[in-house]
Enzyme design. Sequence first.
Site, PDB file in Angstrom:
ATOM      1  N   ASP A   1      -3.719  -4.861   2.765  1.00 60.55           N
ATOM      2  CA  ASP A   1      -3.994  -3.758   3.700  1.00 60.55           C
ATOM      3  C   ASP A   1      -5.067  -2.860   3.452  1.00 60.55           C
ATOM      4  O   ASP A   1      -5.883  -2.333   4.273  1.00 60.55           O
ATOM      5  CB  ASP A   1      -2.670  -3.051   3.892  1.00 60.55           C
ATOM      6  CG  ASP A   1      -1.399  -3.693   4.016  1.00 60.55           C
ATOM      7  OD1 ASP A   1      -0.726  -3.345   4.945  1.00 60.55           O
ATOM      8  OD2 ASP A   1      -0.873  -4.434   3.115  1.00 60.55           O
TER       9      ASP A   1
ATOM     10  N   HIS B   1       1.637  -1.552   4.014  1.00 60.68           N
ATOM     11  CA  HIS B   1       1.686  -2.868   3.002  1.00 60.68           C
ATOM     12  C   HIS B   1       2.394  -4.052   3.508  1.00 60.68           C
ATOM     13  O   HIS B   1       3.040  -4.806   2.893  1.00 60.68           O
ATOM     14  CB  HIS B   1       2.871  -2.391   1.821  1.00 60.68           C
ATOM     15  CG  HIS B   1       2.366  -1.252   0.881  1.00 60.68           C
ATOM     16  ND1 HIS B   1       2.039   0.200   1.097  1.00 60.68           N
ATOM     17  CD2 HIS B   1       1.893  -1.422  -0.343  1.00 60.68           C
ATOM     18  CE1 HIS B   1       1.833   0.756   0.253  1.00 60.68           C
ATOM     19  NE2 HIS B   1       1.416  -0.063  -0.804  1.00 60.68           N
TER      20      HIS B   1
ATOM     21  N   GLU C   1      -7.913  -3.945  -9.108  1.00 53.94           N
ATOM     22  CA  GLU C   1      -7.199  -2.484  -9.440  1.00 53.94           C
ATOM     23  C   GLU C   1      -6.175  -3.371 -10.251  1.00 53.94           C
ATOM     24  O   GLU C   1      -5.316  -4.142 -10.011  1.00 53.94           O
ATOM     25  CB  GLU C   1      -6.518  -1.807  -8.333  1.00 53.94           C
ATOM     26  CG  GLU C   1      -7.800  -1.145  -7.710  1.00 53.94           C
ATOM     27  CD  GLU C   1      -7.513  -0.829  -6.435  1.00 53.94           C
ATOM     28  OE1 GLU C   1      -6.332  -0.728  -5.767  1.00 53.94           O
ATOM     29  OE2 GLU C   1      -8.351  -0.415  -5.451  1.00 53.94           O
TER      30      GLU C   1
ATOM     31  N   GLU D   1     -12.134   0.216  -3.052  1.00 54.64           N
ATOM     32  CA  GLU D   1     -12.267  -0.997  -2.348  1.00 54.64           C
ATOM     33  C   GLU D   1     -13.693  -1.325  -2.103  1.00 54.64           C
ATOM     34  O   GLU D   1     -14.232  -2.593  -2.088  1.00 54.64           O
ATOM     35  CB  GLU D   1     -11.288  -1.318  -1.286  1.00 54.64           C
ATOM     36  CG  GLU D   1      -9.902  -1.761  -1.786  1.00 54.64           C
ATOM     37  CD  GLU D   1      -9.043  -0.456  -2.275  1.00 54.64           C
ATOM     38  OE1 GLU D   1      -9.529   0.856  -1.706  1.00 54.64           O
ATOM     39  OE2 GLU D   1      -7.961  -0.468  -2.745  1.00 54.64           O
TER      40      GLU D   1
END
Lengths: 335, 323
Positions: B84, B126, B29, B59
């Site tokens: 994550d 995160h 991304e 993902e």
Amino acid sequence: MTLPFEFSETIQRSDILRDEQRKELLVHMLKAREFDAAMGRMYRQGRALGGVYSQLGNEATAVGSAYALEANDPLFPMHRDIGAHFVRGCDIDTLMRNHLARVGSQMRGTDGTGHYGDHSKKIYGNVSHLGAMIPVAAGYVLADKMRGTKSVAMNYIGDGGAQVGDFHEAMNLASVQKLPLVLIIENNQYAYSTPTDEQFACDKLSDRAIGYGIEGVTIDGTDVELVFDTCRQAVERARAGHGPTIIEALSMRMRGHAEHDDASYVPKDMLEYWQQRDPVDRYAAWLIDNGILTADEIDGIRKVIKEEMNECIDTVVELPMPDPEEGGKGVFVAS
Amino acid sequence: MAEQTYIQAISDALEIEMKRDDSVYILGEDVAEFGGAFKVTRGLHEKYPGRVINTPISETAILGAAIGSALNGMRPVAEMQFMDFVTNGFNQLANVASTTSYRWGMGVPMVVRGPSGGGTSGGPFHSRNSEAWFAHTPGLKVVCPAFPDDAKGLLATAIRDNNPVMYFEHKALYRSIKGEVPEGEHTVPFGEVRVVREGTDLSIITYGSMVHKSLKAAEKLAENNISVEVVDIRTLVPFDEEGVLRSVRKTNRALVVHEATSHAGFGAEIVARITDKAFDALDAPVKRVAALDAPTPFAKTMEEFVLPQVEDVVQAAEAVVGY
């Protein structure tokens, strides 16, 4: 019982296929059917290993679609696509060793259930987590696209597996990247015991194509020539750089989810309806009606396949399973 | 040698490996023109047109496509914007990538890399250190570099490996750590510990960000005449058991330290190996320092409490030495 689609009573004759190819299609379909029957017998005799997932009713979809690919195009079949394996030139002996986890199995006995991978035939089978191979198929042809090779991937998913999130992510990525991917949704009316109206609320699963900005079509998955023609068009579009296509092929899972399942939840009239559309019987009848093969010739072909199948089973069941220590090997390839 | 930050060393390795091998490409991304959320891939899109691919927020598709392309001769490096988010594509790694060698005898030469770890007020989504999930999955290699030279060398090795490699960058180290890094091609073999400080009284076995906190703890402990050896395992899979045992047999005491949560963490595996193979050499029970068994909280005060700090390492070390 309602049907989501208007079916033609006759086989939709392909303008591309030659009669020799029609015979090949029938042979592949018969092999799939007889392999299935043999595995079912083995299961009932307690000689099979693990679950046995019948492909009965799926012959035209698996064979007609795989037949639309070139030899160099990667194929990502599901567990009921044994017909596609035959189209790719897999032999009965190898498939039987795979299914029964005997020495010489392509997967060393590590896995079965139609999950076979074979680089030399560009076959990459599924894992049990449905839908997981759609992004893998997309990535496979992404690599070819980056190198300028014009291969087309064909991947299969069921009416059940089409509800998995991987489906969306993969089809969206493939659409954005205009990847040469043909996704066959084998809508055989049931995901284990769950009918389609408890799985999705749209009329046709191919309507999802609109949401991705790609082509989608729903067809009769029991007509091998229609399946072939539709797939051939999609493959050609993909190869020409026009991106993915979703083809929903309607058929009926004529047995349970696996042989342990009597499928008593399926209404009888539904099975009776689809029995009339048996993909092998109706193609055989059509070939006879059109003077392409005689009934005797077809009986002869079937007999040869059956004999080969039985002979193969007798040989393979006597083979040992792999060395137990193989179970600890091969977790990594050499670096 | 040139001095580089941890993040520069990672970018450098990517560029060198892309130059060296046309089959290496990047997908993820915002990785192309934008250069990624942390700018790890900045400039690569321009240098290697068509080989840095922006993807949708998907993902599963990123990891699945990486696997498919790896089966077809490429060497993908898939970026997770934050490590994550790898959970969204977990199935692709846990069931597809990790079993392909075992089932099909086919290599899946791919790297999944991205920023992990806490200490930045990233909050529960995160900050995670998820290396133990992957170390518990046969068929995946797991790498956690602590220094710029290792970050470069281990990434190059990961890219050249024929198996799937999980490469955990620690985001708090990106710009805070500098070090001498060999110029040009540089590889570091997997499965070899790095003794980053020699000592005689106690072995601290650690990796990732906690290598640095352990080194600080060792400085403090030295003030009290406690001589600490700090061993950076660098790769969890493959695991250099002998390298760890060598140090423990020398110091006769061990403390296992990681930033990930304690319960069923990778530290438990290290402790088990030590007690199994070097029990006779031990003068004290092996202790662990790890995060509390809680998500990583957002508030700085709470995050510092939950994640292991230098003082936690000092106290645990003193307890092991004073046993």
